[in-house]
Design an enzyme around this catalytic site. Structure first.
Site, PDB file in Angstrom:
ATOM      1  N   LYS A 158       0.840  -1.199   0.000  1.00 18.28           N
ATOM      2  CA  LYS A 158       0.000   0.000   0.000  1.00 18.28           C
ATOM      3  C   LYS A 158       0.880   1.255   0.000  1.00 18.28           C
ATOM      4  CE  LYS A 158      -3.850  -1.891   2.750  1.00 18.28           C
ATOM      5  NZ  LYS A 158      -4.921  -1.689   1.779  1.00 18.28           N
ATOM      6  N   ARG A 218     -10.162 -11.683   2.216  1.00 14.14           N
ATOM      7  CA  ARG A 218     -11.034 -12.729   1.668  1.00 14.14           C
ATOM      8  C   ARG A 218     -10.348 -14.097   1.715  1.00 14.14           C
ATOM      9  NH1 ARG A 218     -11.506  -9.442  -3.829  1.00 14.14           N
ATOM     10  NH2 ARG A 218     -11.119  -7.816  -2.307  1.00 14.14           N
TER      11      ARG A 218
HETATM   12  N1  BES Z   1      -8.019  -3.871   4.574  1.00 12.77           N
HETATM   13  C1  BES Z   1      -8.221  -3.429   3.259  1.00 12.77           C
HETATM   14  C2  BES Z   1      -9.524  -2.675   3.060  1.00 12.77           C
HETATM   15  C3  BES Z   1      -9.680  -1.374   3.798  1.00 12.77           C
HETATM   16  C4  BES Z   1      -9.479  -0.171   3.165  1.00 12.77           C
HETATM   17  C5  BES Z   1     -10.119  -1.363   5.100  1.00 12.77           C
HETATM   18  C6  BES Z   1      -9.670   1.014   3.831  1.00 12.77           C
HETATM   19  C7  BES Z   1     -10.315  -0.169   5.779  1.00 12.77           C
HETATM   20  C8  BES Z   1     -10.096   1.018   5.139  1.00 12.77           C
HETATM   21  C9  BES Z   1      -8.228  -4.643   2.325  1.00 12.77           C
HETATM   22  O1  BES Z   1      -7.441  -5.704   2.706  1.00 12.77           O
HETATM   23  C10 BES Z   1      -7.730  -4.177   1.011  1.00 12.77           C
HETATM   24  O2  BES Z   1      -6.594  -3.800   0.939  1.00 12.77           O
HETATM   25  N2  BES Z   1      -8.571  -4.220  -0.010  1.00 12.77           N
HETATM   26  C11 BES Z   1      -8.205  -3.798  -1.300  1.00 12.77           C
HETATM   27  C12 BES Z   1      -8.743  -4.802  -2.278  1.00 12.77           C
HETATM   28  C13 BES Z   1      -8.198  -4.656  -3.667  1.00 12.77           C
HETATM   29  C14 BES Z   1      -6.706  -4.983  -3.690  1.00 12.77           C
HETATM   30  C15 BES Z   1      -8.947  -5.573  -4.591  1.00 12.77           C
HETATM   31  C16 BES Z   1      -8.820  -2.436  -1.540  1.00 12.77           C
HETATM   32  O3  BES Z   1      -9.901  -2.161  -1.038  1.00 12.77           O
HETATM   33  O4  BES Z   1      -8.187  -1.627  -2.197  1.00 12.77           O
HETATM   34 MN    MN Z   2      -5.441  -5.506   2.032  1.00 13.28          MN
END
Ligand code: BES
Ligand code: MN
Ligand code: ZN
Length: 500
Positions: free
Chosen positions: A277, A351
């Site tokens: 990230k 997931r």
């Molecule tokens: N933990 C994150 C989602 C999240 C984002 C939680 C903001 C709380 C606040 C999750 O694991 C994630 O990174 N999801 C990705 C999915 C994508 C790579 C398909 C996302 O939402 O960008």
């Molecule tokens: Mn994630």
């Protein structure tokens, strides 16, 4: 960690020391007992209301310091006037509102009575719950406490004056259990990730044993034996070992009654892994275990109030880190279900954890239903903001019950669509499925991924990425972590799944 509030229910007596709270309707109408208690101060009250343009609308307040003719130091007149088409009063929010207005007041008496007459014991209990939730603070890592709290004197003494204190106290007992559950969930979410890594989290869950919850903790070796290749892949880049925790509360008459099951995503820290990230805001990913925190908080609440239900909580706890051992985009994982997963993005890790947790639960618990909670997608924030959690389900009855419990507790949910056309988006060239479905409908494709691991079990997925943390202050919460879901699911269980 919580600002300790000592809550007492008492009959009307010398309710004069410290701050006094009363409720007023339109035209400053007061209930009979309140009127008698404030006798002789009518001119003062009406004059003050004039000056302050206080109309007693719900929810507003007029704060009078050392009012002449009253022995209290402070009189808080709280407006509760509702017009016919306004929302009815929510007593938990009212309690939170009053706590917010009073700030650091130490000794508080609340004349708990509406302008039109008595409020119920249940209303008083909800008021107390809201007051306590609002008073919550997470300041254990501040070495300097705010003024006046240096010596740990942060306790508040709240007396709620009601007609029948023993009935109100009994009604509050269950709410107290819920308050503790919410506070526990908030504490877990607020803890920093260097302190609350998977093993430490599992240790916190084990503390539920004190309340009679049976807690089983599986280590990586045990998970590997079960074939949990999806969950284990997420944690493999971390120095911290993953854990899988099963919490069983048996409150039904028969231990054999099929339980309800609540499953939580517990990513103690989500860097994104190799698909790392960006730096900005990454610290918030310490809250990526909010789903699991809610499950622990809920089991605390159910056990503490001795809920007449069999309930199983299941959490997968991992840390998603980049390293030489980390899983990669392109890897193909074998989940416990036997289904294979092509990893497209290592940041779509929640997931993967839930895939094995849901499958394990379906196979081993055979529950009446499964509800999972997960801070699963940023996309749910785009769709619903912070007002509603996303609800995805294969069951209309369960969905309706969740929606209803959401309205009752203020932890509202909004049902999102699912259909085969969305499901197709996660088909993979090389494996049974891939872990992301592309740019569009990100929350829905994530839900479809989970759905592939629940079989025919009635199931609902709550995407709480927008509601569990970093949400704006409300009447009942000013902390970063909200503890979202504990009240919702406690209500779901109380209304539909408990024995009488
Ligand atoms: N933990 C994150 C989602 C999240 C984002 C939680 C903001 C709380 C606040 C999750 O694991 C994630 O990174 N999801 C990705 C999915 C994508 C790579 C398909 C996302 O939402 O960008
Ligand atoms: Mn994630
Ligand atoms: Zn995540």
């Amino acid at each position: 960690m919580s600002e300790t509030v000592e809550i007492t229910f008492a009959p009307l007596a010398a309710a004069d020391a410290g701050a006094l709270v009363v409720f007023a309707g339109a035209d400053l109408k007061l209930g009979a007992n309140t009127l008698a208690h404030l006798a002789g101060t009518q001119t003062l009250l009406h004059g003050a209301a004039d000056t302050l343009k206080f109309k007693a609308k719900a929810t507003s307040a007029m704060d009078l310091v050392r009012p002449a003719g009253l022995p209290c130091e402070r009189l808080l007149v709280v407006g509760v006037a509702v017009k016919p088409d306004d929302k009815p009063l929510d007593f938990a929010n009212l309690g939170g509102f009053v706590a917010g207005k009073l700030g650091k007041a130490k000794v508080i008496h609340v004349l708990f009575e509406g302008p039109e007459g008595e409020w119920s014991a249940a209303d008083a209990a909800e008021f107390a719950l809201g007051f306590r939730l609002r008073a919550y603070k997470f300041d254990k890592y501040k070495s300097k406490k705010p003024d006046g709290e240096e010596n740990g004197v942060s306790g508040q003494d709240l007396t709620i004056v009601v007609a029948d204190p023993s009935v109100a106290r009994r009604a509050y007992e269950a709410r107290e259990a819920i308050a503790e559950g919410v506070e526990l969930a908030r504490n877990l979410v607020n803890e920093p990730p260097n302190v609350l890594y998977p093993e430490a989290f599992a240790a916190r869950a084990e503390e539920l044993e004190k309340l009679g919850v049976d807690v089983e903790v599986l280590d990586e070796k045990a998970m590997s034996k079960l074939g949990m290749g999806a969950l284990l892949a997420v944690g493999q880049g971390s120095k911290r070992e993953s854990r899988f925790v099963v919490m069983r509360w048996k409150g039904a008459k028969s231990k054999k009654t099929a339980p309800v099951a609540i499953v939580g995503k517990g990513v103690c820290f989500d860097t994104g892994g190799i698909s790392i990230k960006p730096a900005a805001g990454m610290e918030d990913m310490k809250g990526d275990m909010a789903g699991a925190a809610c499950v622990v908080g809920l089991l605390h609440a159910l056990a503490k109030r001795k809920a007449k239900v069999n309930a199983v909580g299941v959490i997968g706890i991992v840390e998603n880190m980049p390293s030489g051992d980390a899983y990669r985009p392109g890897d193909i994982l074998k989940s416990m279900s036997g289904q294979t997963i092509e990893v497209i993005n290592t940041d779509a890790e929640g997931r993967l954890v839930l895939a094995d947790a849901l499958w394990w639960t379906k196979e081993n618990v055979k529950p009446k239903f499964m509800v999972n909670l997960a801070t699963l997608t940023g996309a749910i924030l785009v769709a619903l903001g912070v007002e509603n959690a996303g609800l995805f389900s294969n069951d209309d009855e369960l969905s309706a019950r969740l929606a209803e419990a959401g309205k009752a507790t203020g932890e509202t949910v909004w049902r999102m669509p699912m259909s085969p056309a969305y499901d197709k988006l996660i088909d993979s060239k090389f494996a049974d499925m891939k872990n992301t479905g592309g740019r569009h409908a990100g929350s829905i494709t994530a839900a479809h991924f989970l759905k592939r691991f629940v079989g025919d079990t009635p199931w609902a997925h709550l995407d709480i990425a927008g509601t569990a943390m970093s949400s704006p202050a409300t009447d009942v919460n000013t902390s970063w972590a909200s503890g979202w879901g504990v009240r919702l699911l406690d209500r779901l269980v109380a209304d539909h799944y408990e024995e009488r």
